[in-house]
Design a protein around this motif. Sequence first.
Motif, PDB file in Angstrom:
ATOM      1  N   THR A  92       6.346  29.123  19.958  1.00 42.79           N
ATOM      2  CA  THR A  92       7.703  28.573  20.050  1.00 42.79           C
ATOM      3  C   THR A  92       8.397  29.053  21.318  1.00 42.79           C
ATOM      4  OG1 THR A  92       7.946  28.342  17.652  1.00 42.79           O
ATOM      5  CG2 THR A  92       9.973  28.489  18.937  1.00 42.79           C
ATOM      6  N   SER A 107       7.070  29.584  24.167  1.00 37.83           N
ATOM      7  CA  SER A 107       6.586  28.751  25.268  1.00 37.83           C
ATOM      8  C   SER A 107       7.271  27.386  25.281  1.00 37.83           C
ATOM      9  CB  SER A 107       5.064  28.576  25.162  1.00 37.83           C
ATOM     10  OG  SER A 107       4.395  29.806  25.384  1.00 37.83           O
ATOM     11  N   ARG A 108       7.451  26.807  24.107  1.00 37.66           N
ATOM     12  CA  ARG A 108       8.128  25.489  24.051  1.00 37.66           C
ATOM     13  C   ARG A 108       9.584  25.601  24.480  1.00 37.66           C
ATOM     14  NH1 ARG A 108       4.945  25.048  19.321  1.00 37.66           N
ATOM     15  NH2 ARG A 108       6.708  25.682  18.026  1.00 37.66           N
ATOM     16  N   VAL A 130      11.762  21.465  19.726  1.00 35.43           N
ATOM     17  CA  VAL A 130      10.982  22.657  20.100  1.00 35.43           C
ATOM     18  C   VAL A 130      10.501  23.438  18.886  1.00 35.43           C
ATOM     19  CG1 VAL A 130      12.100  22.965  22.346  1.00 35.43           C
ATOM     20  CG2 VAL A 130      13.118  24.035  20.330  1.00 35.43           C
ATOM     21  N   ILE A 152       8.807  18.911  15.020  1.00 30.53           N
ATOM     22  CA  ILE A 152       7.657  18.291  15.657  1.00 30.53           C
ATOM     23  C   ILE A 152       6.696  17.705  14.631  1.00 30.53           C
ATOM     24  CG2 ILE A 152       5.645  18.745  17.133  1.00 30.53           C
ATOM     25  CD1 ILE A 152       7.308  21.047  18.380  1.00 30.53           C
TER      26      ILE A 152
END
Length: 448
Positions: free
Chosen positions: A144, A146-147, A442, A447
């Motif tokens: 998470t 990184s997103r 994110v 998602i």
Amino acid sequence: MKSYEVNFDGLVGPTHNYGGLSYGNVASQSNSQQSSNPKEAALQGLAKMKALMDMGFQQGVLAPQERPDVAALRRLGFAGSDAQVIQRAAKEAMPLLVASCSASSMWVANAATVSPSADTADGRVHFTAANLNCKYHRSIEHPTTSRVLGAMFADQQHFAHHAALPAVAQFGDEGAANHTRFCRAYGEAGVEFFVFGRSAFDSRYPSPQKYPARQTLEASRAVARLHGLSEEGVVYAQQNPAVIDQGVFHNDVIAVGNGEVLFYHEDAFLDTDKMLAELSDKIAKVGGKFQPVCVPRSAVTVDDAVRSYLFNSQLLSRADGSMLLIVPEECRGNERVWNYLQGLTGSGGVIREVKVFDLKQSMQNGGGPACLRLRVALNETELAAVNPGVIMTAPLYESLTQWVERHYRDRMTENDLADPQLLLECRSALDELTQILKLGAVYPFQIN
């Protein structure tokens, strides 16, 4: 072109609790199982962000993570609906549920290591998310993280993102908590300072005997390679194993650097004289003049430093060239630390002023002002390319304060973590937050 060091502070999440999950972090363990106040914690953090913005510093916000992490619990064998997963984990393995509810992503100094464009081979700002492999509750953060970082720094012309290092002990990486950068000006080439606790493959480096050394030399070298840093622009130093065993779990608990200044405790490092000489030489080669400020053990003990978080402070450059030190209230409560700080600012040195902030909620969970922020040096063009939704403004501060007031509980105990309603509250809050910060989708629930 102007350049800035932007502090992106972690927004404390809705499940902020005192789980005592971090072995080696004395404050975290000593407050284990106490009742926490997530609303107060988030508001205290926002107040610090707003105050620094009002002082003229560039300030940003880094969003918290979805908790409890139901997907992580499913990977550990808990099945059924989200509510059933939480209830079964609470009944069969409460420590795992507590770990899956940790709000430790608030410590964004551990989110990533960042190298400015002036240092990197391709002239972009590089980010490597930390794998945080030493602790389970932190090791589940980096996907998470990184997103979120990708949504904040999306322009590939200016920003490069790297996946976390392999999730094994040999490459234990704790991010910017063990990394700082020295430079004459933020937009000029600098020297990046990586501090490690142990080597995974070289037995010549001693290790602590009681608490784990979380950062390895091998991880630090890997990040430097990924970021395209030159050998002349990097210095590696080993943290003193004896201070790790006294509760100094990261270098930012015993030292802080900014500009040309390193503010550190006498016992912070091994081979201190050699390290200082190397820093001085390499900083001089990029046009700077290294200014080490050593705090003697006779004035402040390691125990004083750990209890007060003196070194987990923000060292900020002001327009006149002097520096401001942002410290937690606990520094004023420690007589030796406070006496030292009064003498420091009255000495005519580079650190001219100390400002105190009440961050009790985060301090009780084992982190101070420096833990709460990720530093990113940006030039004007790069700053303009950052997602504007995450840059602190007076209207954003008001929006986030109102958001916290609407969504956060003012009391959290271990028993509250077993309430399936908490997950729904957290998701509702984060869904709204991504709209406020303009992050897009994110979180896993957005998602999947």
